[in-house]
Design a protein around this motif. Structure first.
Motif, short mmCIF file in Angstrom:
data_model
loop_
_atom_site.label_atom_id
_atom_site.label_comp_id
_atom_site.label_asym_id
_atom_site.label_seq_id
_atom_site.Cartn_x
_atom_site.Cartn_y
_atom_site.Cartn_z
N GLY A 171 -47.83 45.52 13.63
CA GLY A 171 -47.86 45.49 15.09
C GLY A 171 -49.09 46.20 15.60
N ASN A 172 -49.54 45.78 16.78
CA ASN A 172 -50.72 46.42 17.36
C ASN A 172 -50.35 47.30 18.54
OD1 ASN A 172 -50.25 44.56 19.41
ND2 ASN A 172 -52.22 43.52 19.22
N PHE A 173 -51.34 47.76 19.29
CA PHE A 173 -51.13 48.71 20.37
C PHE A 173 -51.20 48.03 21.72
CE2 PHE A 173 -52.67 51.14 16.78
CZ PHE A 173 -51.89 52.28 16.80
N GLU A 174 -50.53 48.64 22.70
CA GLU A 174 -50.51 48.09 24.05
C GLU A 174 -51.86 48.20 24.74
OE1 GLU A 174 -48.20 48.82 28.32
OE2 GLU A 174 -47.42 49.75 26.48
N ALA A 175 -52.57 49.32 24.54
CA ALA A 175 -53.85 49.53 25.20
C ALA A 175 -54.82 48.41 24.85
CB ALA A 175 -54.44 50.88 24.80
N PRO A 176 -55.42 47.74 25.83
CA PRO A 176 -56.30 46.60 25.55
C PRO A 176 -57.41 46.90 24.56
CG PRO A 176 -55.80 46.69 27.89
CD PRO A 176 -55.24 47.94 27.29
N PHE A 177 -58.00 48.11 24.61
CA PHE A 177 -59.11 48.41 23.71
C PHE A 177 -58.65 48.65 22.26
CE2 PHE A 177 -57.67 52.55 25.11
CZ PHE A 177 -57.82 53.37 24.01
N LYS A 178 -57.31 48.68 22.05
CA LYS A 178 -56.78 48.86 20.70
C LYS A 178 -56.08 47.61 20.17
CE LYS A 178 -55.91 53.87 20.75
NZ LYS A 178 -54.85 54.91 20.58
N ARG A 179 -56.19 46.51 20.88
CA ARG A 179 -55.41 45.32 20.51
C ARG A 179 -55.70 44.81 19.10
NH1 ARG A 179 -52.77 42.82 24.95
NH2 ARG A 179 -51.92 44.64 26.02
N ALA A 180 -56.90 45.02 18.62
CA ALA A 180 -57.26 44.50 17.29
C ALA A 180 -56.89 45.47 16.17
CB ALA A 180 -58.74 44.17 17.22
N LYS A 181 -56.28 46.59 16.52
CA LYS A 181 -55.86 47.58 15.50
C LYS A 181 -54.37 47.40 15.22
CE LYS A 181 -59.28 51.02 16.99
NZ LYS A 181 -60.14 50.89 15.79
N PHE A 182 -54.03 47.16 13.96
CA PHE A 182 -52.64 46.91 13.57
C PHE A 182 -52.16 47.99 12.61
CE2 PHE A 182 -53.65 42.90 15.39
CZ PHE A 182 -52.44 42.33 15.76
N SER A 183 -50.93 48.43 12.83
CA SER A 183 -50.30 49.44 11.98
C SER A 183 -49.12 48.84 11.23
CB SER A 183 -49.82 50.63 12.82
OG SER A 183 -50.89 51.26 13.47
N VAL A 184 -48.68 49.53 10.18
CA VAL A 184 -47.53 49.11 9.39
C VAL A 184 -46.26 49.65 10.05
CG1 VAL A 184 -46.39 49.26 7.14
CG2 VAL A 184 -48.89 49.07 7.27
N LEU A 185 -45.45 48.76 10.59
CA LEU A 185 -44.23 49.16 11.28
C LEU A 185 -43.02 49.23 10.34
CD1 LEU A 185 -44.57 47.01 14.52
CD2 LEU A 185 -45.48 49.30 14.06
N GLY A 186 -43.14 48.61 9.20
CA GLY A 186 -42.06 48.60 8.23
C GLY A 186 -42.45 47.78 7.02
N THR A 187 -41.63 47.84 5.99
CA THR A 187 -41.92 47.16 4.73
C THR A 187 -40.71 46.33 4.31
OG1 THR A 187 -43.24 49.09 4.09
CG2 THR A 187 -42.79 47.48 2.37
N TYR A 188 -40.97 45.10 3.89
CA TYR A 188 -39.92 44.21 3.41
C TYR A 188 -40.23 43.91 1.95
CZ TYR A 188 -36.63 40.30 3.30
OH TYR A 188 -35.58 39.47 2.99
N TYR A 189 -39.32 44.27 1.05
CA TYR A 189 -39.65 44.23 -0.38
C TYR A 189 -38.50 43.71 -1.23
CZ TYR A 189 -37.32 48.80 0.12
OH TYR A 189 -36.43 49.81 0.43
N PRO A 190 -38.06 42.47 -1.00
CA PRO A 190 -36.97 41.90 -1.79
C PRO A 190 -37.41 41.59 -3.22
CG PRO A 190 -37.96 40.21 -0.45
CD PRO A 190 -38.60 41.50 -0.04
N PRO A 191 -36.47 41.52 -4.15
CA PRO A 191 -36.82 41.07 -5.50
C PRO A 191 -37.40 39.65 -5.46
CG PRO A 191 -34.61 42.01 -5.44
CD PRO A 191 -35.05 41.88 -4.02
N LEU A 192 -38.29 39.36 -6.39
CA LEU A 192 -38.90 38.03 -6.44
C LEU A 192 -37.85 36.94 -6.57
CD1 LEU A 192 -41.90 38.87 -8.80
CD2 LEU A 192 -42.08 38.14 -6.41
N THR A 193 -36.76 37.23 -7.27
CA THR A 193 -35.72 36.25 -7.47
C THR A 193 -35.06 35.85 -6.14
OG1 THR A 193 -34.18 38.07 -7.94
CG2 THR A 193 -35.19 36.94 -9.83
#
Length: 276
Positions: A246-268
């Motif tokens: 997800g990115n930031f609300e401030a217009p000058f930060k729109r192109a900056k994305f942070s990790v909001l969470g991780t999804y890591y299911p087994p490959l199977t």
């Protein structure tokens, strides 16, 4: 809160770490999939004074909730909505990777390179997305500086305020909002062929909650606990690991994305084709 809006059914995939707020006590940014529409689309719910809510209004990641929402007009990101937190109803919890697969395996993925370049060109470009991690190149566990004097003042003001009764709580949370001791930053490549690598700060509440659970441990031991969960477990070879970005609300930060969470299911599980 009593807002007038539309009813939405949301599969919650993101609960960001709480941040101090003079008005709301402390707020959480929540995101997920709006599953009452086809195709499913991303939705951001803010502000959510989660720790101040009544127990009946609180929910977990991978809960399906019904909630009344309206567009957050001061935020030009199209996914952003204001929730009526007193209207929240928990429908069910998707317990385990198998239960989540029918939704998550149908979700289109994107790439951080793509999210950044599109947001650079257009502020209304997607501000949320699931990004498959091609490779984890490194990570850094940095000391958190703690709350600033301004943030401490916000917390103190909120703890003494009665206005938060509007959100369905009769008393402040049992504990004061504690700053995490560590920040986690990933260095990784997304699946764009020419990806130069990205730096992504982890903003997941799960990271903060883990640190709170072990707040009496030494800093060295805490580092190992965080590393075991957020590096060793989440990036095992037997897993398909993705970031919710997800990115930031401030217009000058729109192109900056942070990790909001991780999804890591087994490959199977990740390779299964859903029946619907």
């Amino acid at each position: 809160m009593g807002i007038v809006g539309e009813r939405a059914r949301v599969l919650v995939t993101v609960k960001a770490s709480p941040q101090p707020s003079a008005k709301y006590g402390d707020t959480v940014c929540v995101a997920g999939l709006r599953i009452d529409e086809s195709p499913h689309r991303w939705i951001r719910l803010y502000p959510v004074p989660f720790r101040w809510l009544s127990s009946s209004s609180q929910f977990s990641k991978f809960d399906i909730i019904d909630v009344t929402v309206k567009r957050r007009v001061q935020d030009s990101r199209t996914e952003s909505f204001v929730p009526d937190t007193q209207s929240i109803e928990v429908v069910e919890h998707l317990d385990g990777w198998e239960a989540r697969a029918p939704y998550m395996n149908l979700l289109p993925t994107t790439a951080t390179c793509r999210l950044m370049s599109e947001a650079e060109r257009d502020h209304a470009a997607p501000s949320l997305g699931m990004v498959r991690v091609a490779s984890l190149e490194g990570y850094a566990l940095e000391d958190h500086p703690g709350w600033t004097a301004e943030e401490e003042a916000k917390i103190a003001k909120a703890m003494m305020s009665s206005e938060l009764d509007l959100f369905g709580t009769s008393a402040p949370p049992a504990t004061k909002l504690r700053a995490p001791r560590l920040k986690l930053r990933y260095q990784y490549k997304c699946q764009e062929p020419e990806c130069p690598t990205h730096q992504g700060l982890n903003l997941d509440w799960e990271l903060t909650a883990l640190q709170n659970r072990y707040h009496r441990e030494s800093l060295d031991h805490l580092r190992e606990i965080v590393k075991d969960k957020f590096i060793r477990q989440m990036f095992e070879d037997r897993r398909q690991t993705s970031f919710f970005m997800g990115n930031f609300e401030a217009p000058f930060k729109r192109a900056k994305f942070s990790v909001l969470g991780t999804y890591y299911p087994p490959l199977t599980v990740a390779s299964k084709v859903p029946l619907f």
